[in-house]
Design a protein around this motif. Sequence first.
Motif: not given
Length: 540
Positions: A259-270, A348-353
């Motif tokens: 809708i807004t065209h703003a950047p979105v970050v949505r990962d796998l498990f966070s 990139p992993r959600h757990d920093g590993r």
Amino acid sequence: MTRQAHMQRADVLIIGGGLGGVAAALSCLRLGCTVLLTEETDWIGGQLTAQAVPPDESLWIEESGCTATYRTFRDSVRAYYRQYYPLLPASRADPFLNPGAGTVSRLCHEPRVALAVLEGMLAPYLSSGQLRLLLNTRPTSVACQGDRIEGVTVEDMEGRRLDLSAPFVLDATETGELLELGHVEHVIGAEGQDETGELHALSRAEPLNQQAVSWCFAVDHHEGQDFTIEKPAQYEFWRNYRPEFWPAPQLSWSYTHPITHAPVVRDLFSNPTETPHGGDLWHYRRILASRHFAPGVQPSDIVSVNWPQIDYLLGPIVGVSPEERARHLTGAQQLSLSMLYWMQTEAPRHDGRGAGYPGLRLRGDVTGTQASHGLAKSVYVREARRIRAEFTVTEQKVGVEARGTLTGAEEFTDSVGVGQYRIDLHPSTAGRNYVDVASWPFQIPLGALIPQRVENLLPAGKSLGVTHITNGCYRLHPVEWNIGEAAGALAAFCILNGSQPRQVRNTPVLLADFQRLLSDTLGFQLAWPESLRTVPSPGF
């Protein structure tokens, strides 16, 4: 070498066994007609099964906004899980059981379950011979005589040809193939404002400006194991590809908000929440949730990947040569496989590993393609060829902003059903970003199902008289079902009454009789209650 064609006849011929095609067959069959139904894959169900897309539905789908048979389908999916799956007691008792607990829908479920339910709905008619179903069969040519379709030649995977004919022919293909084969007047891609006057249309028509297709796939996840696939041939290209309007490479956790065209970050498990349209990507289109089972019974969730990262933008598959179509379909497959490989190796992993989730496993068994590429059986098509109709639904009829001070969508006296969804257009093959704007709950006008010239061909899916813009809210699962079921009922009504579709629409007595058949006999909803009609589709 192909073999000589043989002729088969029925009252109604339906080309395409997707949701619209199945629904069309059911209404014809219930009204006593014989039906020939073809399907290009070996699975009926289209976007819900062969394309592996769990249902996108209206806000109020549990209580309003669909036909009686679509509600039967939904109830039967839940009943299937309760009968055959070892659910926990609380899940089994939940009247609104969501097998996948996905956030995109209140009934996320596996393609094979949808297939089983749809096959069960057709089974009595197959047994009686009232329905003949031809799988792995595609149309190759259309025979016309004046303003009528005389027959359709189809071919199976072994090159055997059949000539099929019926007084009424329904196009339930995913791309509106009969419109091109039969030279039926139609539109592809984006119309211009100079033609439609739509607020969000382009200034001029661009036929090759079409919504992206997506080749979906299913995965589960087993931490500590390695299911990394072979590196896809086009991986390096897709790893570095970035659309001009995208905030990052397409193979990333970033995309633009629709809708807004703003950047979105949505990962796998966070963000493992289950609120509507919330959470992380894993929970978005999850189709089987392990939490419905005792520990160890279902070791992993199963997820359908239909995310912005696999929208294929390099070119359309409609209105191009067979060679270009094949190239884009291969590209869509490669993009999806590349997304999976990137998630397994570099994400990139959600757990920093470190990077990568090698425990992601491609579930071709879930999509029926384990012996081949492991993705869905066919590509998810959002936009088809569309008939030049007696009446075309434009943005001015249903869009909140486009209707200005008017409250609610335009009310159609020739309504054959209802739907509710935002005008949701994915990024296009011509470089246009999302168009995602609010719409009012709407009706499906009978005029949009009637071609301007051809008398006995009806659209039974996304090929009805809508525009590039309004296709964005008329393309979803329950609306496609309603369109197909209405087209089938119209064909049967015309056979029973010796009339033609445009006569039904333009003769008040016939129209009233037809709408009475839809509502009283078949269980259609022809209008929204006032309490819902004036509620615009929300953003998220």
